[in-house]
Design a protein around this motif. Sequence first.
Motif, PDB file in Angstrom:
ATOM      1  N   ALA A 119     -16.974   2.303   4.990  1.00 29.37           N
ATOM      2  CA  ALA A 119     -16.615   1.283   5.993  1.00 29.37           C
ATOM      3  C   ALA A 119     -16.297  -0.057   5.326  1.00 29.37           C
ATOM      4  CB  ALA A 119     -17.749   1.122   7.005  1.00 29.37           C
ATOM      5  N   ILE A 120     -17.085  -0.446   4.346  1.00 26.59           N
ATOM      6  CA  ILE A 120     -16.862  -1.718   3.655  1.00 26.59           C
ATOM      7  C   ILE A 120     -15.543  -1.698   2.888  1.00 26.59           C
ATOM      8  CG2 ILE A 120     -17.693  -3.149   1.740  1.00 26.59           C
ATOM      9  CD1 ILE A 120     -20.568  -2.421   2.725  1.00 26.59           C
ATOM     10  N   LEU A 121     -15.322  -0.666   2.104  1.00 28.65           N
ATOM     11  CA  LEU A 121     -14.110  -0.605   1.286  1.00 28.65           C
ATOM     12  C   LEU A 121     -12.868  -0.376   2.130  1.00 28.65           C
ATOM     13  CD1 LEU A 121     -15.586   1.255  -1.769  1.00 28.65           C
ATOM     14  CD2 LEU A 121     -14.906  -1.142  -1.624  1.00 28.65           C
ATOM     15  N   ARG A 122     -12.994   0.412   3.184  1.00 26.24           N
ATOM     16  CA  ARG A 122     -11.867   0.665   4.083  1.00 26.24           C
ATOM     17  C   ARG A 122     -11.423  -0.647   4.739  1.00 26.24           C
ATOM     18  NH1 ARG A 122      -9.751   5.373   5.867  1.00 26.24           N
ATOM     19  NH2 ARG A 122     -11.367   6.486   4.728  1.00 26.24           N
ATOM     20  N   ALA A 123     -12.374  -1.477   5.151  1.00 32.33           N
ATOM     21  CA  ALA A 123     -12.034  -2.771   5.761  1.00 32.33           C
ATOM     22  C   ALA A 123     -11.304  -3.666   4.763  1.00 32.33           C
ATOM     23  CB  ALA A 123     -13.294  -3.455   6.280  1.00 32.33           C
ATOM     24  N   ALA A 124     -11.761  -3.658   3.512  1.00 31.63           N
ATOM     25  CA  ALA A 124     -11.117  -4.489   2.485  1.00 31.63           C
ATOM     26  C   ALA A 124      -9.687  -4.028   2.219  1.00 31.63           C
ATOM     27  CB  ALA A 124     -11.934  -4.441   1.186  1.00 31.63           C
ATOM     28  N   ILE A 125      -9.465  -2.740   2.173  1.00 29.37           N
ATOM     29  CA  ILE A 125      -8.129  -2.199   1.900  1.00 29.37           C
ATOM     30  C   ILE A 125      -7.209  -2.394   3.102  1.00 29.37           C
ATOM     31  CG2 ILE A 125      -6.861  -0.040   1.510  1.00 29.37           C
ATOM     32  CD1 ILE A 125      -8.180  -1.120  -0.967  1.00 29.37           C
ATOM     33  N   ARG A 126      -7.712  -2.108   4.288  1.00 31.19           N
ATOM     34  CA  ARG A 126      -6.884  -2.203   5.499  1.00 31.19           C
ATOM     35  C   ARG A 126      -6.347  -3.607   5.739  1.00 31.19           C
ATOM     36  NH1 ARG A 126     -10.830   0.605   9.739  1.00 31.19           N
ATOM     37  NH2 ARG A 126     -10.196   2.766   9.462  1.00 31.19           N
ATOM     38  N   ARG A 127      -7.096  -4.621   5.367  1.00 34.81           N
ATOM     39  CA  ARG A 127      -6.685  -5.974   5.745  1.00 34.81           C
ATOM     40  C   ARG A 127      -5.374  -6.390   5.105  1.00 34.81           C
ATOM     41  NH1 ARG A 127      -8.475 -10.323   2.156  1.00 34.81           N
ATOM     42  NH2 ARG A 127      -9.395  -9.261   0.405  1.00 34.81           N
ATOM     43  N   VAL A 128      -4.979  -5.739   4.039  1.00 36.13           N
ATOM     44  CA  VAL A 128      -3.703  -6.100   3.424  1.00 36.13           C
ATOM     45  C   VAL A 128      -2.753  -4.949   3.223  1.00 36.13           C
ATOM     46  CG1 VAL A 128      -4.601  -8.120   2.238  1.00 36.13           C
ATOM     47  CG2 VAL A 128      -4.608  -5.932   1.075  1.00 36.13           C
ATOM     48  N   SER A 129      -3.180  -3.735   3.446  1.00 32.70           N
ATOM     49  CA  SER A 129      -2.249  -2.653   3.126  1.00 32.70           C
ATOM     50  C   SER A 129      -2.321  -1.493   4.096  1.00 32.70           C
ATOM     51  CB  SER A 129      -2.448  -2.200   1.685  1.00 32.70           C
ATOM     52  OG  SER A 129      -3.804  -2.005   1.400  1.00 32.70           O
ATOM     53  N   ALA A 130      -3.099  -0.489   3.818  1.00 27.36           N
ATOM     54  CA  ALA A 130      -3.084   0.740   4.598  1.00 27.36           C
ATOM     55  C   ALA A 130      -4.433   1.423   4.464  1.00 27.36           C
ATOM     56  CB  ALA A 130      -1.969   1.644   4.091  1.00 27.36           C
ATOM     57  N   GLU A 131      -4.518   2.612   5.012  1.00 27.66           N
ATOM     58  CA  GLU A 131      -5.728   3.409   4.848  1.00 27.66           C
ATOM     59  C   GLU A 131      -5.831   3.843   3.381  1.00 27.66           C
ATOM     60  OE1 GLU A 131      -7.983   3.839   7.195  1.00 27.66           O
ATOM     61  OE2 GLU A 131      -6.744   2.848   8.692  1.00 27.66           O
ATOM     62  N   PRO A 132      -7.034   3.978   2.843  1.00 34.35           N
ATOM     63  CA  PRO A 132      -7.184   4.378   1.440  1.00 34.35           C
ATOM     64  C   PRO A 132      -6.498   5.707   1.103  1.00 34.35           C
ATOM     65  CG  PRO A 132      -9.265   3.594   2.307  1.00 34.35           C
ATOM     66  CD  PRO A 132      -8.314   3.668   3.465  1.00 34.35           C
ATOM     67  N   GLU A 133      -6.387   6.596   2.075  1.00 29.96           N
ATOM     68  CA  GLU A 133      -5.718   7.881   1.852  1.00 29.96           C
ATOM     69  C   GLU A 133      -4.201   7.736   1.790  1.00 29.96           C
ATOM     70  OE1 GLU A 133      -9.616   8.307   3.721  1.00 29.96           O
ATOM     71  OE2 GLU A 133      -7.832   7.262   4.424  1.00 29.96           O
ATOM     72  N   GLU A 134      -3.668   6.638   2.319  1.00 28.68           N
ATOM     73  CA  GLU A 134      -2.224   6.403   2.375  1.00 28.68           C
ATOM     74  C   GLU A 134      -1.735   5.459   1.281  1.00 28.68           C
ATOM     75  OE1 GLU A 134      -2.166   4.719   6.267  1.00 28.68           O
ATOM     76  OE2 GLU A 134      -1.776   6.637   7.221  1.00 28.68           O
ATOM     77  N   LEU A 135      -2.645   4.897   0.534  1.00 25.04           N
ATOM     78  CA  LEU A 135      -2.335   3.892  -0.470  1.00 25.04           C
ATOM     79  C   LEU A 135      -2.478   4.506  -1.856  1.00 25.04           C
ATOM     80  CD1 LEU A 135      -1.878   0.769  -0.809  1.00 25.04           C
ATOM     81  CD2 LEU A 135      -4.351   0.603  -1.059  1.00 25.04           C
ATOM     82  N   SER A 136      -1.527   4.259  -2.730  1.00 20.53           N
ATOM     83  CA  SER A 136      -1.670   4.789  -4.089  1.00 20.53           C
ATOM     84  C   SER A 136      -2.849   4.112  -4.779  1.00 20.53           C
ATOM     85  CB  SER A 136      -0.392   4.568  -4.894  1.00 20.53           C
ATOM     86  OG  SER A 136      -0.267   3.224  -5.286  1.00 20.53           O
TER      87      SER A 136
END
Length: 190
Positions: free
Chosen positions: A127-144
């Motif tokens: 939840a913590i890391l997903r929030a950090a990634i989502r705020r500027v890009s995409a879901e962690p599974e969709e981001l290289s």
Amino acid sequence: MLFRSYWLNFGPHLFPGPDTVLGRLVTGAGLRTSEVTGSTLALSFRGRLLSSGRTWSYPLLLPMSPSARASLTRAGCAIRRGVRGYAQAGRPRPGETAADVRQRLLAFEDGRSFAEHLGPLHSDADAILRAAIRRVSAEPEELSAGAGMAQFAATFSRPGTSMHHNLPGGASRLVQALAGAIGEIGRAHV
């Protein structure tokens, strides 16, 4: 924009300074960036706000179970290793152009997702890391993995470095300015 199986986000909330390719595009569009002051490393979780200190200590200070702490710590170590690799990939080599370096950074770890880089996570760490990634890009599974490293490299960079700027009024101002300029060019050639 979907590229292969990864989303690319062209609407940054952090911008490099005016002496970069993107900075010159912003300036050329008649806009200016402002330096971000303060920390880019704040975290709030279950009522606990952390906005200073070493990020390695955050898992120890958050209200979470030992297994969640271990998962977040392991993920943090994976991110730090990846950021070091990204920084190393960004160092110019003898005879290289800036375009060569950019190409290498764009290709860095692009064969797997950021989620694959992190591995399985405890739900609280996720939840913590997903929030950090989502705020500027995409879901962690969709981001290289490389794009995730680039994001954290910018986050971990010190104030006053190139990625500590934003565009007052929001990133959409750049898109609007570029669309206006393209429209003017089109009208001039009609």
